[in-house]
Scaffold this active site. Sequence first.
Site, short mmCIF file in Angstrom:
data_model
loop_
_atom_site.label_atom_id
_atom_site.label_comp_id
_atom_site.label_asym_id
_atom_site.label_seq_id
_atom_site.Cartn_x
_atom_site.Cartn_y
_atom_site.Cartn_z
N ASP A 124 0.82 -1.20 0.00
CA ASP A 124 0.00 0.00 0.00
C ASP A 124 0.86 1.26 0.00
O ASP A 124 2.07 1.21 0.32
CB ASP A 124 -0.90 -0.03 1.25
CG ASP A 124 -2.23 0.66 1.02
OD1 ASP A 124 -2.33 1.48 0.10
OD2 ASP A 124 -3.18 0.37 1.78
N ASP A 135 -11.00 1.68 -2.83
CA ASP A 135 -11.57 1.33 -1.52
C ASP A 135 -13.09 1.33 -1.60
O ASP A 135 -13.76 0.94 -0.65
CB ASP A 135 -11.12 2.33 -0.46
CG ASP A 135 -9.69 2.04 -0.01
OD1 ASP A 135 -9.13 1.03 -0.45
OD2 ASP A 135 -9.14 2.84 0.77
C1 GLA Z 1 -5.77 1.78 2.33
C2 GLA Z 1 -6.21 0.64 1.42
C3 GLA Z 1 -7.24 -0.19 2.12
C4 GLA Z 1 -6.67 -0.73 3.41
C5 GLA Z 1 -6.18 0.43 4.27
C6 GLA Z 1 -5.45 -0.07 5.48
O1 GLA Z 1 -6.79 2.70 2.50
O2 GLA Z 1 -6.67 1.14 0.21
O3 GLA Z 1 -7.65 -1.25 1.29
O4 GLA Z 1 -5.63 -1.61 3.13
O5 GLA Z 1 -5.31 1.28 3.56
O6 GLA Z 1 -4.98 0.95 6.26
#
Ligand code: GLA
Length: 792
Positions: free
Chosen positions: A476, A544
């Site tokens: 990420d 997300d």
């Molecule tokens: C980001 C990602 C999510 C999740 C969060 C965790 O927002 O896009 O899918 O993994 O971080 O903190």
Amino acid sequence: MITHDGDAFHLFTNHTSYYFRITKFGHLEQLYYGKRLAAPSPESLELKRTAQVGSAVMYDEADPYYCLDILPLEWSGIGKGDFRQSPAEIKMPDGTFVSDFVFVSHEILSGTSEMSSLPAATGEKSECMTLHIQMKDRMADLFLHLYYTVFSDTDVITRRTVLENKDEKPAVIRKLMSFMLDLFPAEYTITTFHGAWIKEMHRQCAPVGNGLYVVQSTTGTSSNRQNPGFFLAEKSASEEYGKVYGFNLVYSGNHYSGIERTHQGLVRVVSGINPHCFEWTLEKDGKFETPEAIMTFSDSGFNGASGNFHDFINRHIVRGDWKNMERPVLFNTWESCFMNFRRGTLLRMARRAKDLGVELFVLDDGWFAGRNSDHAGLGDYTPDKKKLPHGLGDLAKRIVKMGLRFGIWIEPEMVNYDSDLFRSHPEYAVRITGRKESLGRNQLVLDLTNPTVRDYIAGSVSDLLDSAEISYVKWDMNRHMTDMFGSELHGQGEFYHRYVIGLYDVMTRIFRGRPHVLLETCSSGGNRFDLGMLCFSPQIWASDNTDPIERLSIQGGLSYLYPLSSIGAHVSSSPHQQTIRDTPLSTRFNVACFGVLGYELDPKYLTRTEKKDIRQQIKFYKEHRRLFQYGDFSRHETSKGNKLSWQVVSADQNSSVSGFFASQGHASEAPDLLPVSGIAPEQTYRVSTLPRRLNVKMFGLLINHILPIKINPNGFIFRLIDRFYSLTDCVEEYTANGDQLMQGIRLNNPFIGTYYNSRTRLVGDYGSYLYLFSRISSRNPSDSKQGGHHEG
Ligand code: GLA
């Protein structure tokens, strides 16, 4: 693939031709890019120069008609009469900005050409050919290398540029694009993909008018603001028909594309690293290479151009063990428990996920020490003792023993103040001494321009991956860059680009020796969905936002540029976290299956009917996984604004799945037509709806119309029925030849307010259907019948 005849170069793929020549003054004149030509010659293709354009600057008085400003060119400089946007802005060794690169030599190589700092498309010597053209500035010892690699199989030509300084004095690059292309005068539209967090990749189309249109990012990554990929199409082009040019960059940092229609109607396209805050000094013998850009052309509309990109990415961008491999159905812990879990919770969740048919269990954020909120922990990757008292190795072992793969979330480019890493090495963070830094998601970026920081990341992540049976990583990156400063840099104008080079270096060091690890990158969802990342991670978390109606725009947008095998798509709970929209479980699956399927919900709270449905969904997906991940994908326009359809067809045309999606339902809707394409016209197919079950609760009081007794729609009995029972929606079945089906299937009536029986499609708001096409045999067209019906 590449021929050279006199002064002209013909680059051709299976269906396209790209043609240019060297002019008498040594510039490269663009002659044609479009549908494949058998044997192009300049006479009819060249843009004529039989009159002098008013207020033009003559390049050389020997030819009063030769004016750079109206010539379609392959490259152009500054200060010699071309006043359109320039692909380069270089402070030359003599201190001026005037450059004039002319042809010196060329070579034709089989295969691709090696790059030293950036990832690029790959291909066997038999699959592609490269044309390398060397140009030189008329005055300075500055050489420009243009590389064109032709990938015949996928109708893609890639381009990139290298600048080499052999002058005694330095040259300072302020802008150096990967390519420049002048398209002939026409009425074009531009299609771009823009957005933000949870609304990535929304498509926008606009006419290309006079002036400059810019597609760019300045956040440090390719960004969710504007994806680097875009299309130029003739005005009348649709999904199925018309001439479409597609462009993208193999790059994950700040990108820039300028599309400029100028006074004589020519449209100039340049694309490359964003000149924003960019400055790179090239000393004697120094070279600077730009990212590789990719271009395609199709005269079969946007679907044709997208199909070329899909094939190209699957064959020439994605690499390693997971290339062309079916991706596992995963379960991700994030939306079910965020950072709040214990070992027991995870094991129970994994067992339940396994029971549903999931193959890979991914432990998302929150597993390392101090990580109970997004204020702490980033930078240290030791498991939290309370949450995982027996460590990560033990958890992975238990999960693997259940018959699942185990995967983990990390965010290696970041650090929180509240972390051991920051406490011991504050100098690893990107910030400027004396200036208060700005935080994003309570974190700072680690300085990947610094080799010591890269060593730390490569070392600590490698150790982590070796500490447990980890076969998947979600990498990420959750903030945009600010306070740009690299302590080891010669000049701060290098920061953004050196960061990207540093990132690629770190990823190479970690994953090259671990090709079995499936990497899925993510940047707050789709904030870094680009071809550079796809050279390392075969799939990327798209957004997300998992609301299926929103995903129609997000995944639909992505599908223009990227193959379904690269798009992470999950089914989550409803009502949805970000939209508070309640959607049927079937629609959540029907959208997510057009991608790499996963589930991101708490299986503990699923009703018996939901569990049964999910088991069937996963089983269906696994049976047709290759189709969903690697099939030929098309978007279909329907005649209605509230309906759209997607379709995948297998390479052998034996099977296909169409998704038919409704946003808002309307009263008394006209009949629906399911658009179909890509199947074999003379072959017979059986088409049937994937049975879809509807929650009883969705009908409220209406349920009393079909029950022998009256029940309270808010009462206990109603809720109980909903847990154990669901209604079956209408199943349609058709058997017909491909040519007939491709006229569009006339579907049963949706519910239009007056009548209901088992042949009524209960579409409602956000309803959707999957139709499975299976080839039966070849059959005489006169035998075909349509509208056959099975009352399910
Ligand atoms: C980001 C990602 C999510 C999740 C969060 C965790 O927002 O896009 O899918 O993994 O971080 O903190």
